[in-house]
Design a protein around this motif. Structure first.
Motif, short mmCIF file in Angstrom:
data_model
loop_
_atom_site.label_atom_id
_atom_site.label_comp_id
_atom_site.label_asym_id
_atom_site.label_seq_id
_atom_site.Cartn_x
_atom_site.Cartn_y
_atom_site.Cartn_z
N MET A 1 8.93 -83.18 -71.54
CA MET A 1 7.93 -82.19 -71.25
C MET A 1 7.63 -82.23 -69.76
O MET A 1 7.52 -83.28 -69.16
N ALA A 2 7.48 -81.06 -69.16
CA ALA A 2 7.15 -80.98 -67.74
C ALA A 2 5.71 -81.34 -67.52
O ALA A 2 4.85 -81.07 -68.36
N HIS A 3 5.42 -81.95 -66.40
CA HIS A 3 4.05 -82.34 -66.08
C HIS A 3 3.51 -81.44 -64.99
O HIS A 3 4.20 -81.12 -64.04
N ALA A 4 2.27 -81.03 -65.17
CA ALA A 4 1.65 -80.13 -64.21
C ALA A 4 1.34 -80.87 -62.92
O ALA A 4 1.06 -82.06 -62.92
N ASP A 5 1.41 -80.14 -61.83
CA ASP A 5 1.05 -80.67 -60.53
C ASP A 5 -0.47 -80.64 -60.42
O ASP A 5 -1.07 -79.57 -60.28
N ILE A 6 -1.10 -81.79 -60.51
CA ILE A 6 -2.55 -81.86 -60.50
C ILE A 6 -3.11 -81.39 -59.17
O ILE A 6 -4.22 -80.89 -59.09
N GLY A 7 -2.35 -81.44 -58.11
CA GLY A 7 -2.84 -81.05 -56.79
C GLY A 7 -2.92 -79.55 -56.56
O GLY A 7 -3.70 -79.09 -55.76
N GLY A 8 -2.16 -78.74 -57.27
CA GLY A 8 -2.15 -77.31 -57.02
C GLY A 8 -2.11 -76.51 -58.29
O GLY A 8 -1.91 -77.05 -59.37
N ASP A 45 -6.92 -80.81 -71.89
CA ASP A 45 -7.48 -81.74 -70.90
C ASP A 45 -6.53 -82.90 -70.67
O ASP A 45 -6.10 -83.55 -71.62
N VAL A 46 -6.18 -83.12 -69.41
CA VAL A 46 -5.28 -84.22 -69.02
C VAL A 46 -5.90 -84.93 -67.83
O VAL A 46 -6.03 -84.34 -66.75
N ALA A 49 -8.47 -83.11 -65.81
CA ALA A 49 -8.12 -81.77 -65.35
C ALA A 49 -7.80 -80.91 -66.56
O ALA A 49 -7.33 -81.40 -67.58
N ARG A 50 -8.07 -79.62 -66.44
CA ARG A 50 -7.73 -78.67 -67.52
C ARG A 50 -6.42 -77.99 -67.15
O ARG A 50 -6.31 -77.36 -66.11
N ILE A 51 -5.44 -78.12 -68.04
CA ILE A 51 -4.08 -77.64 -67.80
C ILE A 51 -3.80 -76.43 -68.70
O ILE A 51 -4.07 -76.47 -69.90
N VAL A 52 -3.26 -75.37 -68.11
CA VAL A 52 -2.85 -74.20 -68.87
C VAL A 52 -1.43 -74.45 -69.37
O VAL A 52 -0.55 -74.84 -68.60
N THR A 53 -1.23 -74.24 -70.68
CA THR A 53 0.08 -74.46 -71.28
C THR A 53 0.55 -73.21 -72.00
O THR A 53 -0.25 -72.35 -72.37
N LYS A 54 1.85 -73.11 -72.18
CA LYS A 54 2.48 -72.01 -72.92
C LYS A 54 2.78 -72.50 -74.33
O LYS A 54 3.39 -73.55 -74.50
N GLU A 60 3.67 -77.00 -69.66
CA GLU A 60 2.53 -76.95 -68.73
C GLU A 60 2.82 -76.00 -67.57
O GLU A 60 3.83 -76.11 -66.90
N LEU A 61 1.91 -75.05 -67.36
CA LEU A 61 2.06 -74.07 -66.29
C LEU A 61 1.35 -74.49 -65.01
O LEU A 61 1.79 -74.13 -63.92
N GLY A 62 0.25 -75.19 -65.13
CA GLY A 62 -0.48 -75.63 -63.96
C GLY A 62 -1.93 -75.91 -64.27
O GLY A 62 -2.40 -75.75 -65.39
N VAL A 63 -2.65 -76.30 -63.24
CA VAL A 63 -4.07 -76.65 -63.36
C VAL A 63 -4.91 -75.39 -63.38
O VAL A 63 -4.70 -74.49 -62.58
N LEU A 64 -5.86 -75.35 -64.29
CA LEU A 64 -6.79 -74.22 -64.37
C LEU A 64 -7.67 -74.21 -63.13
O LEU A 64 -8.29 -75.23 -62.79
#
Length: 69
Positions: A1-8, A45-46, A49-54, A60-64
């Motif tokens: 699974m891909a991990h979201a970039d918490i920074g952007g 929630d990760v 941070a709140r992560i938007v997923t498909k 994971e698409l990215g940080v909300l």
């Protein structure tokens, strides 16, 4: 699974527009998440941070962005 970039964010503008429109229509966080699921998206929630997923894969698409939090 891909991990979201918490920074952007990394979320496409069209998806952000959808998130904002549905947030404006919703009376609660729970209703918002239900409406997003109808479009094939979820929020999880990760590490604070709140992560938007498909859905259904959970990709994971990215940080909300904070203005939608």
């Amino acid at each position: 699974m891909a991990h979201a970039d918490i920074g952007g964010s990394g979320i496409e503008a069209g998806v952000l527009d959808l998130l904002q429109r549905e947030r404006d229509k919703s009376l609660s966080d729970r209703e918002w998440k239900f409406r997003l699921a109808g479009y094939g998206y979820a929020i999880k929630d990760v590490k604070g941070a709140r992560i938007v997923t498909k859905l259904p894969q959970g990709h994971e698409l990215g940080v909300l962005p904070t203005h939608l939090d």
